[in-house]
Design a protein around this motif. Structure first.
Motif, PDB file in Angstrom:
ATOM      1  N   GLU A   1       0.765  -1.269   0.060  1.00 13.11           N
ATOM      2  CA  GLU A   1      -0.127  -0.005   0.121  1.00 13.11           C
ATOM      3  C   GLU A   1       0.839   1.107   0.041  1.00 13.11           C
ATOM      4  O   GLU A   1       0.884   2.217  -0.634  1.00 13.11           O
ATOM      5  CB  GLU A   1      -0.682  -0.006   1.135  1.00 13.11           C
ATOM      6  N   LYS A   2       1.920   1.108   0.891  1.00 16.32           N
ATOM      7  CA  LYS A   2       2.694   2.578   0.976  1.00 16.32           C
ATOM      8  C   LYS A   2       4.028   2.157   1.530  1.00 16.32           C
ATOM      9  O   LYS A   2       4.202   1.333   2.186  1.00 16.32           O
ATOM     10  CB  LYS A   2       2.004   3.291   2.273  1.00 16.32           C
TER      11      LYS A   2
ATOM     12  N   GLN B   1       3.665  -0.492   4.575  1.00 22.66           N
ATOM     13  CA  GLN B   1       2.106  -0.882   4.548  1.00 22.66           C
ATOM     14  C   GLN B   1       1.836  -1.990   3.860  1.00 22.66           C
ATOM     15  O   GLN B   1       1.809  -1.434   2.444  1.00 22.66           O
ATOM     16  CB  GLN B   1       1.461   0.206   4.880  1.00 22.66           C
ATOM     17  N   TRP B   2       1.487  -3.165   4.136  1.00 29.53           N
ATOM     18  CA  TRP B   2       1.065  -4.133   3.002  1.00 29.53           C
ATOM     19  C   TRP B   2      -0.497  -3.735   2.506  1.00 29.53           C
ATOM     20  O   TRP B   2      -1.083  -3.276   3.258  1.00 29.53           O
ATOM     21  CB  TRP B   2       1.181  -5.687   3.544  1.00 29.53           C
TER      22      TRP B   2
ATOM     23  N   CYS C   1      -4.923  -3.685   7.716  1.00 31.25           N
ATOM     24  CA  CYS C   1      -3.754  -3.281   7.235  1.00 31.25           C
ATOM     25  C   CYS C   1      -2.355  -3.560   8.211  1.00 31.25           C
ATOM     26  O   CYS C   1      -2.615  -3.567   9.354  1.00 31.25           O
ATOM     27  CB  CYS C   1      -3.575  -1.554   7.277  1.00 31.25           C
ATOM     28  N   ARG C   2      -1.484  -4.096   7.604  1.00 38.81           N
ATOM     29  CA  ARG C   2      -0.536  -4.553   8.307  1.00 38.81           C
ATOM     30  C   ARG C   2       0.899  -3.463   7.896  1.00 38.81           C
ATOM     31  O   ARG C   2       1.220  -3.440   6.872  1.00 38.81           O
ATOM     32  CB  ARG C   2       0.077  -5.824   8.055  1.00 38.81           C
ATOM     33  N   THR C   3       1.543  -3.082   8.787  1.00 44.73           N
ATOM     34  CA  THR C   3       2.548  -2.221   8.852  1.00 44.73           C
ATOM     35  C   THR C   3       3.827  -2.786   9.408  1.00 44.73           C
ATOM     36  O   THR C   3       3.716  -3.640  10.641  1.00 44.73           O
ATOM     37  CB  THR C   3       2.201  -0.750   9.415  1.00 44.73           C
TER      38      THR C   3
END
Ligand SMILES: [Zn+2]
Lengths: 126, 267
Positions: free
Chosen positions: A27-28, A112-113, B2-4
């Motif tokens: 994602e990021k 961020q996945w 969401c995994r960070t």
């Protein structure tokens, strides 16, 4: 333009981390770029998009955190923001024994996945 | 969901680790690398040609690797000194990276080489970010390039162990303001030595060779402020300047593996 090499290095490392974590998409990506790192963030943005193509990182957003450059004079202890172009001579005593406290960072802070490839559109989201 | 994940990985870690390994490998066999940076047309090749000639005359085993986007003209010119010279064509890439250097040294660099000059691609921006395993990083600027060059390219000048001003014989004609130039250098790299050279008059002939030989003998090169910064692994010239007999002594590197083959096998 070495931003392309830098973007490629970022994408390779994030792609490897994604595989390690079993992530399918990103994602990021959060990047820390010091004022003296010798990198132009806008050029990096552009290159990042190109470098992502065909990898797990494709479609990810690059978030750049700038770090201001700061230095400290060893003999007199004064600290200052060195600015750009940098002024690394001590503003108080004029000494040359100086330590750079921050400003050359060029690191991937974190990622961020995403749950599915970011390109595969949000409207599939139930 | 969401995994960070926190990574905190240096972007250029692979290059910087490779550079540390290469520097250690070369130091172990008594080879010191000098990385030359400048903009195109600063007279880098002419100066290098003169220094190679002097090194040969003094019996110093020296070699040069010269990088260009295209053409082998520089290598042909430098080879006239009699030193082993190799051209690296980067195919458009604006800088050298350690892996490229390693690849080009393998099977080519004579094992008895004491000094290896690497003439980087003519460009003051991109090469500045890449440690090549050098022990001495030299930045050149000619008197025709303007006194504020160090301020325009602070990373290149800020990470130099030595600054060489070339074409000093043209200083008056170019209205070169020496004091202004020295002030610009001091601002981005306090304490760094600035030397004036002219291939035409012979001013400063051999200074580059002398400084490189001093590093080879174990003299510590000037440590730029910027090289000691946090968050970045590279520090050109920082006490990796060991003498030939010193072997592997790495106060700050700690132990490290050497997964690569030696750069030049005796064949
Ligand atoms: Zn001070």
């Amino acid at each position: 333009m070495h931003e392309m090499s830098i973007a490629t290095a970022v994408v390779e490392q994030v792609d490897a981390a994604a595989r390690d974590h079993g992530a399918v998409a990103v994602e990021k990506v959060r990047l820390q770029v010091g004022e003296l790192a010798g990198v132009v963030p806008s050029a990096l943005d552009f290159c990042f998009e190109l470098a992502c193509a065909g990898t797990l990182v494709e479609g990810a957003k690059l978030e750049t955190e700038a770090v201001a450059a700061r230095a400290r004079c060893t003999p007199c202890g004064v600290e200052w923001a060195v600015g750009m172009p940098p002024d690394l001579g001590c503003p108080r005593c004029g000494g040359a024994r100086v330590e750079l406290l921050a400003g050359r960072e060029l690191q991937i802070l974190g990622v961020q996945w995403a749950e599915r490839p970011v390109g595969a559109s949000a409207d599939q989201e139930g | 969901m969401c995994r960070t994940v926190e990574l905190r990985q240096a972007v250029l870690a692979r290059n910087d680790d490779g550079a540390r390994e290469l520097r250690a490998e070369l130091a172990a066999r008594g080879t010191v690398v000098v990385n030359l940076l400048s903009s195109p047309g600063s007279g880098k090749t002419a100066l290098l040609e003169a220094e190679l000639g002097l090194a040969r005359a003094r019996g110093v085993p020296v070699a040069a690797l010269t990088a260009d986007l295209a053409t082998e003209n520089d290598a042909r010119r430098l080879a006239r000194s009699g030193a082993p010279v190799k051209q690296v064509l980067t195919d458009g890439l604006c800088h050298l990276e350690t892996a490229m250097l390693r690849e080009h040294l393998a099977g080519w660099l004579p094992p008895d080489t004491r000094l290896l000059f690497v003439e980087n691609v003519g460009n003051l921006v991109c090469p500045a970010s890449y440690d090549l395993g050098e022990s001495l990083r030299v930045v050149l600027a000619s008197v025709t390039e303007g006194e504020d060059k160090p301020l325009k390219y602070p990373t290149a000048f800020g990470l130099a162990n030595l600054v060489l001003v070339t074409k000093a014989d043209l200083a008056v004609a170019a209205e070169f303001d020496e004091a202004a130039f020295l002030a610009s250098v001091a601002r981005v790299n306090p304490g760094v030595e600035v030397l004036f050279t002219s291939v035409r008059t012979g001013q400063g002939a051999g200074v580059l060779l002398d400084r490189a030989l001093a590093v080879l003998d174990g003299a510590e090169a000037h440590r730029p402020v910027m090289a000691g910064a946090p968050g970045h692994g590279h520090s050109p010239g920082h006490p990796h300047a060991h003498g030939p007999g010193e072997g592997h002594h790495h106060g700050d590197d700690g132990a490290h593996a050497h997964p690569h083959a030696p750069v030049a096998e005796r064949s």
